[in-house]
Design an enzyme around this catalytic site. Structure first.
Site, short mmCIF file in Angstrom:
data_model
loop_
_atom_site.label_atom_id
_atom_site.label_comp_id
_atom_site.label_asym_id
_atom_site.label_seq_id
_atom_site.Cartn_x
_atom_site.Cartn_y
_atom_site.Cartn_z
N ARG A 60 12.61 -10.19 -6.67
CA ARG A 60 11.70 -10.60 -7.75
C ARG A 60 12.31 -10.30 -9.10
NH1 ARG A 60 5.72 -9.14 -5.19
NH2 ARG A 60 6.14 -10.22 -3.23
N ARG A 70 8.25 -0.63 -9.32
CA ARG A 70 8.49 -2.04 -9.65
C ARG A 70 9.99 -2.29 -9.71
NH1 ARG A 70 5.00 -5.75 -11.63
NH2 ARG A 70 3.48 -4.15 -12.08
N GLU A 128 -1.18 -0.45 -6.17
CA GLU A 128 -1.25 -1.55 -5.21
C GLU A 128 -0.08 -1.52 -4.22
OE1 GLU A 128 -1.60 -5.47 -6.97
OE2 GLU A 128 -0.65 -6.34 -5.20
N SER A 141 -1.68 -6.83 -0.29
CA SER A 141 -2.49 -7.90 -0.83
C SER A 141 -2.76 -8.91 0.27
CB SER A 141 -1.72 -8.54 -1.99
OG SER A 141 -2.56 -9.43 -2.67
#
Length: 469
Positions: free
Chosen positions: A292, A307, A391, A394
């Site tokens: 990503r 991240r 988080e 999902s």
RNA sequence: GGAGAGGUGGCAGAGCGGUUGAAUGCGCCGGAUUCGAAAUCCGGUAUGGACUUCGUGUUCAUCGGGGGUUCGAAUCCCCCCCUCUCCGCCA
């Protein structure tokens, strides 16, 4: 992709849906282009019908005439030639009109496709309307025995927590500087027991889904064609998030993209296929490296393993029949699998009902699962972090939105398989994304002496090691 | 990376410029025969779209993908992708 027919009939449903998702999409423009396009297509089609009809007549006449032409001489030859020319001339005008209409259609297509692919699936009516992640609603929490969620880490455990970054440094689990040297910001190197723990979680997650829950383990490409990215719904909206391999720039036939989730490979498997109804539901689990770019996240979560540009993820997908109740049931089950997984790892977590503003283009509903990360959150006066949920999972319910794009259908009618074709429904949910999942594991299982206990379920995957450090 | 061969319906495999959405075989579905089955015989058997009096019917597109030539392309030309064989290289 949404159902264009339904959009024509119920445009307001899509206007409202897009608004609730906080997405700007010009439905009116789409409908306008659709009308123009359909008019041109319809006219073109009738011209083609005429052309085909003429062509059939022509074919039968021209053959023999051409034969005669070869033998004929003088005036006779001229006469036959004229007749042939006349026959040939008839469809010529049609050809020009058809060509001109084609140009009209081609001119409309790019904008039409762009908008159509951007129309989001309207959120379900029972999804709370909200603007952003701030409006998400907590559904429930779970904590392992001996953990009181209302108390601080210090109160629960009797010592102040270290962050996962501190733990990784002290225990030699991650080498951040060399990761950055090698690959730039948001890169890392898992070292020694850090790598062992990473592998253990992934392997445990795969086994848990395959052996306990009946999912078929798969290994799928992480470098895919654009069709797979568009088909699974990540493009065009998420184009900025994907690494792009420009093979065309060196003369090859098509560009490739690195996938940000195993969902792309798993769902792309059956693109353009008509599945047997009996083969549903299809349940796949994969572990794949995810890439990503994190475009637009500059300055956010820059430190640590939270991240990062590259990680490994165990992902579950379900492809089932076109039935809302069944989709909802699978959604519950897939969330249940994750809850059982996290409970076995003894990690406190909570379920969040995402509001409409936090949903992506492709989902009708999304439940996030957040694990308690004692090292996150604002530090107090002594520099001790307060802890925060982060988080880690999902779970999305997409109905037929994704399968429509992928052109993935099944044939009904049971054994005989003579029924109509229908777009499948699809769902996906994380099982474990590592190293992010290492954050709650390390931080929740840390001990007063700075060591970390290995959760019981991971020990078989760590050669029986019970403690790191 | 080099040389060659090839990509056609669920599969195998013809067709290589004209009424071909496509022969034939297998498979599959329905029927006949049978006490039942096998065998045999007869019929049917792609996907998507548009229009439809929603009973059908009419029609367009699709022979790996895209572009071109032609009155007309599965068939000819160009580009790309993929598969197979041999050589090279490699995990």
């Amino acid at each position: 992709m949404i159902d264009l027919k339904d959009l024509r009939e119920n445009p307001d449903r899509y206007r409202t849906g897009a608004a609730r998702k906080q997405m700007a999409v010009d439905i009116d423009r789409l409908l306008e282009l659709d009308t123009k396009r359909r008019e041109a297509l319809s006219e073109q089609e009738s011209l083609r019908a005429e052309q085909n009809r003429l062509s059939k007549e022509t074919g039968a006449k021209i053959g023999p005439l051409m034969g005669q032409l070869k033998k004929a001489e003088g005036d006779e030859r001229t006469r036959i030639q004229a007749e042939v020319d006349a026959i040939k001339a008839a469809p010529a005008a049609l050809k020009e009109k058809i060509q001109s209409l084609q140009e009209t259609i081609d001119a409309i297509k790019p904008e039409f496709d762009e908008i159509l692919l951007s129309v989001p699936l309207p959120p379900d009516e029972d999804v709370p309307v909200g603007e952003s992640a701030d409006d998400n609603i907590e559904l429930r929490r779970w904590s392992p025995d001996g953990w009181d969620a209302d108390k601080s880490f210090h109160e629960n455990r009797g010592f102040k927590p270290l962050t996962h970054i501190e733990l990784c440094d002290r225990l030699g689990l991650v080498d951040f500087p060399r990761g950055v040297k090698l690959a730039g910001t948001r890169s890392y190197v898992l070292t020694g027991m850090g790598m062992r723990l990473h592998q253990a979680v992934l392997r445990y997650a795969i086994d848990f889904m395959a052996d306990t829950n009946g999912f078929t383990p798969m290994s799928v490409p992480v470098i895919v064609k654009e069709e797979a990215m568009v088909g699974t719904g990540f493009f065009p909206a998420g184009r900025d998030q994907a690494y792009h391999i420009e093979e065309t720039a060196r003369g090859s036939g098509h560009d490739l993209f690195l996938t940000g989730t195993g969902e792309v490979g798993l769902m792309g498997l059956h693109q353009d296929e008509i599945l047997d109804e009996a083969s549903l539901p299809i349940r796949y689990v994969t572990v794949s490296t995810c890439f990503r770019r994190e475009a637009g996240a500059a300055g956010k979560d820059t430190a640590g393993l939270y991240r990062i540009h590259q990680f490994d993820k165990v992902e579950q997908v379900v492809i089932c029949k076109n039935d809302e109740a069944e989709s909802r049931e699978w959604h519950r089950k897939m969330i249940g699998f994750v809850e059982a997984f996290l409970q076995s790892l003894e990690l406190p977590y909570r379920l969040l009902q995402c509001c409409t503003g936090d949903l992506g283009v492709k989902n009708a509903d999304m439940i996030d699962i957040e694990c308690w990360m004692p090292g996150r959150g604002e530090p107090d006066a002594d520099g001790v972090p307060s802890g925060e949920f982060g988080e880690t999972h999902s779970a999305s319910r997409l109905y037929d939105y994704q399968c429509r794009r992928l052109n993935m259908r099944y044939r009904g009618g049971g054994e005989a398989g003579q029924g109509a074709t229908t777009f499948c429904h699809s769902l996906n949910n994380t099982v474990a994304a590592s190293p992010r999942i290492l954050i709650p594991i390390l931080e929740n299982h840390q001990n007063a002496d700075g060591s970390v206990s290995v959760p019981r379920v991971l020990r078989p995957y760590m050669n029986g090691i019970e403690r790191i450090g």
